[in-house]
Design an enzyme around this catalytic site. Sequence first.
Site, PDB file in Angstrom:
ATOM      1  N   LYS A   1       0.825  -1.214   0.000  1.00 48.84           N
ATOM      2  CA  LYS A   1       0.000   0.000   0.000  1.00 48.84           C
ATOM      3  C   LYS A   1       0.863   1.271   0.000  1.00 48.84           C
ATOM      4  O   LYS A   1       0.434   2.313  -0.466  1.00 48.84           O
ATOM      5  CB  LYS A   1      -0.923   0.031   1.225  1.00 48.84           C
ATOM      6  CG  LYS A   1      -1.869  -1.162   1.362  1.00 48.84           C
ATOM      7  CD  LYS A   1      -3.058  -1.067   0.435  1.00 48.84           C
ATOM      8  CE  LYS A   1      -4.152  -2.078   0.746  1.00 48.84           C
ATOM      9  NZ  LYS A   1      -3.803  -3.486   0.501  1.00 48.84           N
TER      10      LYS A   1
HETATM   11  C1  LIG Z   1      -4.341  -4.608  -0.183  1.00 51.44           C
HETATM   12  C2  LIG Z   1      -3.587  -5.880  -0.218  1.00 51.44           C
HETATM   13  C3  LIG Z   1      -3.812  -6.854  -1.218  1.00 51.44           C
HETATM   14  C4  LIG Z   1      -4.902  -6.733  -2.270  1.00 51.44           C
HETATM   15  O1  LIG Z   1      -4.723  -5.675  -3.170  1.00 51.44           O
HETATM   16  P1  LIG Z   1      -5.990  -5.151  -4.023  1.00 51.44           P
HETATM   17  O2  LIG Z   1      -5.468  -3.972  -4.766  1.00 51.44           O
HETATM   18  O3  LIG Z   1      -7.027  -4.790  -2.996  1.00 51.44           O
HETATM   19  O4  LIG Z   1      -6.425  -6.257  -4.900  1.00 51.44           O
HETATM   20  C5  LIG Z   1      -3.033  -7.994  -1.211  1.00 51.44           C
HETATM   21  N1  LIG Z   1      -2.098  -8.199  -0.257  1.00 51.44           N
HETATM   22  C6  LIG Z   1      -1.857  -7.298   0.719  1.00 51.44           C
HETATM   23  C7  LIG Z   1      -0.836  -7.613   1.751  1.00 51.44           C
HETATM   24  C8  LIG Z   1      -2.592  -6.111   0.776  1.00 51.44           C
HETATM   25  O5  LIG Z   1      -2.348  -5.233   1.758  1.00 51.44           O
END
Ligand SMILES: *Cc1c(COP(=O)(O)O)cnc(C)c1O
Length: 476
Positions: free
Chosen positions: A112
Amino acid sequence: MKYISTRGKAPALTFSEALLAGLAPDGGLYVPETWPSFTPGEIAGFKGRPYADVAFEVMAKFVDGEIADDILRAMIDDAYGTFHHPATVPLVQLGPNNWLLELFHGPTLAFKDVAMQILARLMDHVLTETGKRLTIVGATSGDTGGAALEAFKSCDGIDTFFMYPHGKVSDFQRRQMTTVGAPNCHAIAVDGSFDDCQSMVKSMFAHEAFRERVQLSAVNSINWGRIMAQVVYYFTAATALGAPSQKVCFTVPTGNFGDIYAGFVARQMGLRIDQLVIATNENDILTRTRATGVHKLGKVRPTITPSMDIQISSNFERLLFEASARDADLVVALMRDLRKGGSYTLPEAVQSFIADNFEAGAASEAETLAEIGRLYRETGYLCDPHTAVALHVARQHAKPNVPMITLSTAHPAKFPDAVRDAIGKTPHPPEWADIAKDRAETVTRLENNQRDVEKFVLAESRLGSGQNVRDPEGNP
Ligand SMILES: *Cc1c(COP(=O)(O)O)cnc(C)c1O
């Protein structure tokens, strides 16, 4: 370049407007009116360049001159300067034609950070230009809150509040939210569940007087700025492994469909991707939708990969828009079916577009744990459970002569329990991330009561407390 809504009933916006708006007023999501693209020669030129260089080339296509090049470049340098690896998002080889793209070297060890770090700077810049402020309120089950509070701490124009369920996030995740140490960033521990926190956010958006007073905003994964930032690493990783003359495959652990949709955008922009593979955990609604054309909501099952425990993948709407040749009326109809009856059925042409553009697979809890163990035994590499879901699915889609790149979305130390269950060892965070251990925690504990949370936001935010006059020198 203008941005239009997937539901066709909202005015087209500029990049800056779409950035601040997040969701469109007709309930849709913003997408560029046309896809910008790179020639194969331009793509070949990305090979080996610093991450920030490629980030600038990709983002400039979407910003389209609204922010001066030197300012955009400085923001990108600043955002990715917070990453603790000289390659920003390094590739690690696990086997022949088998690669992991580590997206977790940012300040909170979560993928993120890649989007949040630049989103915060872009939003703050646009607000400062117009002399405005806003207030972000969000709910988090763990990862997003830490990444957002960390990213928005240096934003003069933005006060950020994140609620999390008290006692239900890991110590590591809590400390990331409570040790940010900035007066404009607030962690709120709510005596309730994540769903309680989430539904309070929704109610606050529906509370017009409150929403207007604090200029309420959100930074969820539907913001176009976040998608744009995620397109970049598809280009850097693919060119490092020989694109555009060599095709590559990607497998992406998927929740809200933001990360994998960014891969689809890279393809729209000219990157030759052989397979884009959606990997889900036992909440496999997307895998079923691709196979059957029927999108039917179930109950969310809690798993050891909580960031993928999702039934409604918001960004999937952007794909539906594209898969239907941008038929906004169809998108509106499908979303209405979903809201009313909990399901929709895709027209055949839409389903085949999706099946042609994506592969998909799911991993059970047992398969996820087994994957962590297998990888550790074979290579000595420790991966987090979200990454393990994707590695399990990637193995089923591997092709002999095509590099498979699996996206690794979290450092294993963020999910120590699952890793311990798999191999009996506890993963440790890198030394620099452990520093937070010595810092004092600042957190406000509130009851599960919207009035109390609103009162706190009003008192602590500069807009809510009437200190919204911005210093012309730019001081807070
Ligand atoms: C947010 C997240 C995802 C999923 O990503 P999306 O863009 O919501 O599909 C996968 N793994 C982790 C560790 C995340 O924080």
